[in-house]
Design a protein around this motif. Structure first.
Motif, PDB file in Angstrom:
ATOM      1  N   VAL A 122      -5.825   9.176   7.777  1.00  0.00           N
ATOM      2  CA  VAL A 122      -6.205   7.845   8.242  1.00  0.00           C
ATOM      3  C   VAL A 122      -5.781   7.752   9.704  1.00  0.00           C
ATOM      4  N   ALA A 123      -6.700   7.369  10.569  1.00  0.00           N
ATOM      5  CA  ALA A 123      -6.435   7.229  12.006  1.00  0.00           C
ATOM      6  C   ALA A 123      -5.818   8.505  12.584  1.00  0.00           C
ATOM      7  N   ASN A 128       0.829  -1.208   0.000  1.00  0.00           N
ATOM      8  CA  ASN A 128       0.000   0.000   0.000  1.00  0.00           C
ATOM      9  C   ASN A 128       0.867   1.264   0.000  1.00  0.00           C
ATOM     10  N   ASP A 185      -2.577   2.029   7.204  1.00  0.00           N
ATOM     11  CA  ASP A 185      -3.591   0.981   7.138  1.00  0.00           C
ATOM     12  C   ASP A 185      -4.690   1.422   6.184  1.00  0.00           C
ATOM     13  N   TYR A 186      -5.232   0.461   5.446  1.00  0.00           N
ATOM     14  CA  TYR A 186      -6.286   0.775   4.482  1.00  0.00           C
ATOM     15  C   TYR A 186      -7.604   0.973   5.216  1.00  0.00           C
ATOM     16  N   ASP A 187      -8.131   2.173   5.122  1.00  0.00           N
ATOM     17  CA  ASP A 187      -9.429   2.509   5.691  1.00  0.00           C
ATOM     18  C   ASP A 187     -10.182   3.256   4.596  1.00  0.00           C
ATOM     19  N   LYS A 188     -10.937   2.498   3.810  1.00  0.00           N
ATOM     20  CA  LYS A 188     -11.591   3.052   2.624  1.00  0.00           C
ATOM     21  C   LYS A 188     -12.458   4.264   2.956  1.00  0.00           C
ATOM     22  N   ALA A 189     -13.246   4.180   4.017  1.00  0.00           N
ATOM     23  CA  ALA A 189     -14.136   5.287   4.378  1.00  0.00           C
ATOM     24  C   ALA A 189     -13.335   6.544   4.746  1.00  0.00           C
ATOM     25  N   ALA A 190     -12.268   6.371   5.522  1.00  0.00           N
ATOM     26  CA  ALA A 190     -11.446   7.524   5.920  1.00  0.00           C
ATOM     27  C   ALA A 190     -10.768   8.156   4.708  1.00  0.00           C
ATOM     28  N   ILE A 191     -10.271   7.316   3.811  1.00  0.00           N
ATOM     29  CA  ILE A 191      -9.590   7.831   2.618  1.00  0.00           C
ATOM     30  C   ILE A 191     -10.585   8.560   1.713  1.00  0.00           C
TER      31      ILE A 191
END
Length: 191
Positions: A153-154, A117, A124-130
């Motif tokens: 993200v986070a 990634n 970390d992959y967080d689709k909603a945050a991105i």
């Protein structure tokens, strides 16, 4: 009376300088103090904004087909797309050579060279945050372009710069730089 006018003028000057600096940084903020100077997009390549700061105009403007941003955007919709050999057609050197060497290393069974990634600045992959925070600014100068991507993200802000060149009428990715993480794809030695 004169002293009051001088004080008011000095205050207004300081506020104006602070406001213009804030607008120039937009939502992307300033690069880290110890980041290499080449990683920050230069003002001479930026497309002048319309009537609003760059970050606002970037979110309001639609992504044009065949634009540098249209080439970069899928990397934020599909995790690890930069490592997919089918996408190699979208890359040129030095990025293509690094990706090809990474494939060879993986296929030899000797391990992985690149994080799956990288486009996410190894977050970390967080689709909603991105999707909720993703902002882009595109700057084109002749046959070269930069697309600066920022997202959170986070509660950690990330900023990356994609370098592109026009080859045969199509945009190709030549490098990917992390302004926040201070790394560049072209610096990897996948051997």
């Amino acid at each position: 009376m004169v002293r009051g006018i001088v004080l008011a003028f000095a205050t207004i000057s300081m506020l104006a300088a602070g406001v213009s600096g804030a607008c120039a940084q937009g939502l992307f903020g300033a690069p880290p103090a110890n980041a290499p100077a080449d990683n920050a997009p230069s003002d001479d390549t930026a497309t002048p904004p319309a009537a609003s700061p760059p970050a606002e105009s970037a979110t309001a403007a639609p992504v044009l087909p065949d634009s540098p941003t249209a080439l970069v955007k899928p990397f934020y919709e599909h995790l690890g797309l930069e490592l997919d050999p089918a996408e190699r057609k979208n890359f040129i050197d030095p990025a293509k050579t690094v990706l090809d060497k990474s494939d060879a290393l993986r296929n030899s069974g000797q391990g992985e060279c690149l994080d799956p990634n990288m486009a996410l600045d190894n977050a970390d992959y967080d689709k909603a945050a991105i999707e909720g925070s993703l902002k882009t600014i595109e700057a084109v100068r002749g046959d070269e372009a930069k697309v600066v991507v920022a997202f959170v993200v986070a509660n950690n802000a990330h900023r990356l710069e994609w370098k592109l060149k026009k080859v045969g009428g199509d945009w190709k990715i030549s490098d990917l730089l992390s302004v926040t993480g201070e790394w560049a794809l072209s610096q990897y030695q996948c051997e």
